[in-house]
Motif scaffolding. Structure first.
Motif, PDB file in Angstrom:
ATOM      1  N   GLN A 131       0.820  -1.210   0.000  1.00  0.00           N
ATOM      2  CA  GLN A 131       0.000   0.000   0.000  1.00  0.00           C
ATOM      3  C   GLN A 131       0.856   1.264   0.000  1.00  0.00           C
ATOM      4  N   TYR A 132       1.935   1.252   0.787  1.00  0.00           N
ATOM      5  CA  TYR A 132       2.781   2.439   0.918  1.00  0.00           C
ATOM      6  C   TYR A 132       4.012   2.388   0.001  1.00  0.00           C
ATOM      7  N   GLY A 133       4.061   1.352  -0.864  1.00  0.00           N
ATOM      8  CA  GLY A 133       5.182   1.260  -1.793  1.00  0.00           C
ATOM      9  C   GLY A 133       5.016   2.219  -2.954  1.00  0.00           C
ATOM     10  N   LYS A 134       6.017   2.234  -3.864  1.00  0.00           N
ATOM     11  CA  LYS A 134       5.950   3.132  -5.017  1.00  0.00           C
ATOM     12  C   LYS A 134       5.791   2.320  -6.295  1.00  0.00           C
ATOM     13  N   LEU A 135       5.159   2.948  -7.282  1.00  0.00           N
ATOM     14  CA  LEU A 135       4.928   2.296  -8.555  1.00  0.00           C
ATOM     15  C   LEU A 135       6.117   2.495  -9.485  1.00  0.00           C
TER      16      LEU A 135
ATOM     17  N   ALA B 260       7.711  -2.699  -2.955  1.00  0.00           N
ATOM     18  CA  ALA B 260       7.335  -2.695  -1.534  1.00  0.00           C
ATOM     19  C   ALA B 260       8.076  -1.609  -0.763  1.00  0.00           C
ATOM     20  N   ALA B 261       7.342  -0.955   0.149  1.00  0.00           N
ATOM     21  CA  ALA B 261       7.966   0.058   1.006  1.00  0.00           C
ATOM     22  C   ALA B 261       8.904  -0.606   2.008  1.00  0.00           C
ATOM     23  N   GLU B 262       9.967   0.086   2.350  1.00  0.00           N
ATOM     24  CA  GLU B 262      10.904  -0.433   3.357  1.00  0.00           C
ATOM     25  C   GLU B 262      10.272  -0.336   4.741  1.00  0.00           C
ATOM     26  N   LEU B 263      10.573  -1.332   5.570  1.00  0.00           N
ATOM     27  CA  LEU B 263      10.100  -1.295   6.961  1.00  0.00           C
ATOM     28  C   LEU B 263      11.083  -0.470   7.767  1.00  0.00           C
ATOM     29  N   ASN B 264      10.908   0.856   7.696  1.00  0.00           N
ATOM     30  CA  ASN B 264      11.823   1.765   8.390  1.00  0.00           C
ATOM     31  C   ASN B 264      11.034   2.739   9.266  1.00  0.00           C
ATOM     32  N   GLN B 265      11.761   3.598   9.970  1.00  0.00           N
ATOM     33  CA  GLN B 265      11.112   4.505  10.921  1.00  0.00           C
ATOM     34  C   GLN B 265      10.143   5.465  10.235  1.00  0.00           C
ATOM     35  N   GLU B 266      10.479   5.859   9.013  1.00  0.00           N
ATOM     36  CA  GLU B 266       9.593   6.770   8.275  1.00  0.00           C
ATOM     37  C   GLU B 266       8.216   6.134   8.073  1.00  0.00           C
TER      38      GLU B 266
END
Length: 440
Positions: free
Chosen positions: A149-153, A249-255
């Motif tokens: 969902q929060y990843g980029k295309l 996929a979005a990275e699982l980071n603090q942001e």
């Protein structure tokens, strides 16, 4: 005035009311005198109309009205003082050719009485209390959804099994002409996947609608049609590709963690999964509680035996509806409502036996809990107490809302009582297994 009760049986009684002129005449005379002062009748000056004419014109109507008021007020008072637990309302017995000129007026009312019974909360049969847990598979899938969902295309030239493919969907015969985005990994049809994989922008493919998606409801939203139509649809559509994207996929980071939960509330992937588990199980608890409440309710209805004044209630339904009903129609309506009436009596008995009450302060806090949940959905995670108090005051100023919230709070009190007193067996299940067991 004299009121007496004749007990027919445990569930039926007749109340007899005797009214003499002394009970109503003074009031009737006062009203007729006021009519005399205000009456405008041709041939007489205002206020000079003979009382005999006033009585002839208005006397019977005023008498009937005042007697009916006396009956209603005193009958209700009698039922309260005698602590008679009645079902429905008293039904007046039909009196043909009633003479309103009698010295003493006699009326009879049929009563349907509530039955006497007990509700043992310690049920003989153990009732299942589900505890729904979020298992590793569910949590991992939720993490993947968040990353997606929060990843980029990322634009692609050729379709692969992980891509999102946009394009036009058409079928002239069914008048379908829309644009849609298909996620290849959500397609159930292997033929459809094979048809899409390897295609480029500008290519056209033919797709069968029947069994196209893993989730049946997806077809309706993709084609822009209603659910009922989509369920019956078995056609071929032409899909012309206009865009191909892979969602990185979005990275699982603090942001990402801060975006999801606010600054520094979650600081690692482990904490993310713990939070997902906690939030999911909190939502599951509401479903499990509703299931438990429904099951306990059904148990009590099936196992709490008592008779009802069926004849009286059927007659009451027949006589007091908005439109007159035949005896057969009234019987049918009674049969439809009997189960609900039985639970109303059972629930009322439990509430009285355990002195369950809804206090205003409790209702206020309960409403503030709902308000917090709604505000959280819009990103307001930490509202001020003054703001909550102000919104709650507006909500509780609406009587319909007060009624709705009071019923929900009472249901919560009953649920808590059942958890404490009833014979429950806790069964731990995953959400997937809960759905299978409960909904098949």
């Amino acid at each position: 005035m004299n009121i007496t009760k004749e007990q027919i049986d445990d569930l039926n009684a007749v109340v007899k009311v005797a009214i003499t002129k002394d009970d109503y005449q003074d009031k009737v005379d006062t009203i007729l005198k006021d009519y005399k002062k205000q009456a405008n009748i041709p041939g007489f000056r205002k206020g000079q109309v003979p009382m005999g004419l006033i009585k002839k014109q208005y006397g019977k109507a005023v008498l009937v009205d005042e007697v009916n008021k006396l009956l209603q007020d005193n009958l209700n008072k009698y039922l309260t003082e005698e602590k008679l637990d009645v079902l429905g309302n008293p039904l007046p017995k039909q009196q043909d050719n009633f003479d309103w000129d009698q010295e003493e007026l006699a009326f009879e009312f049929e009563l349907g009485l509530a039955p006497s019974f007990e509700v043992p909360l310690k049920t003989k049969k153990a009732i299942t209390q589900y505890k729904i847990v979020a298992d590793k598979k569910m949590i991992d899938e939720q993490v993947e959804r968040i990353q997606k969902q929060y990843g980029k295309l990322v634009s692609k030239d050729v379709v692969s099994k992980k891509d999102e493919v946009s394009g036009s969907v058409t079928n002239e015969e069914e008048e379908i002409n829309t644009t849609a985005m298909l996620e290849v990994d959500q397609l159930k049809s292997k033929k459809a996947v094979d048809a899409l994989v390897g295609k480029k922008v500008g290519d056209e493919v033919t797709l069968k609608t029947k069994g196209l998606f893993k989730e049946d409801h997806t077809l309706a939203s993709v084609l822009g049609i209603d659910k009922q139509r989509a369920e019956k649809l078995d056609i071929e559509v032409t899909f012309k590709i206009t865009e191909i994207n892979e969602r990185e996929a979005a990275e699982l980071n603090q942001e990402l963690f801060d975006k999801l939960f606010g600054p520094d509330k979650v600081k690692s992937e482990k904490e993310l999964k713990e939070r997902i588990k906690e939030d999911s199980e909190k939502q599951f608890e509401q479903q499990a509680d509703q299931k438990l409440l429904n099951d306990v309710t059904e148990y009590f209805i099936e196992n709490t035996k008592f008779e009802l004044p069926t004849g009286f209630l059927t007659k009451w339904i027949q006589m007091t509806g908005e439109e007159p009903l035949t005896e057969e129609q009234a019987t049918e309506e009674y049969e439809k409502s009997e189960k609900g009436l039985r639970y109303q009596l059972i629930e009322g008995k439990i509430i009285r036996d355990y002195d369950l009450q809804v206090q205003f302060d409790e209702l206020k806090e309960f409403s503030k809990g709902f308000i917090r949940q709604q505000m959280a959905q819009f990103g307001q995670l930490d509202p001020k107490e003054e703001e909550l108090d102000s919104i709650a005051a507006r909500v509780l100023g609406n009587q319909e809302e007060v009624k709705r919230l009071s019923e929900q709070l009472m249901s919560q009190k009953l649920l808590n009582l059942y958890k404490e007193k009833a014979n429950l067996k806790v069964k731990e299940v995953t959400y997937e297994n809960f759905v299978k067991e409960v909904y098949g």
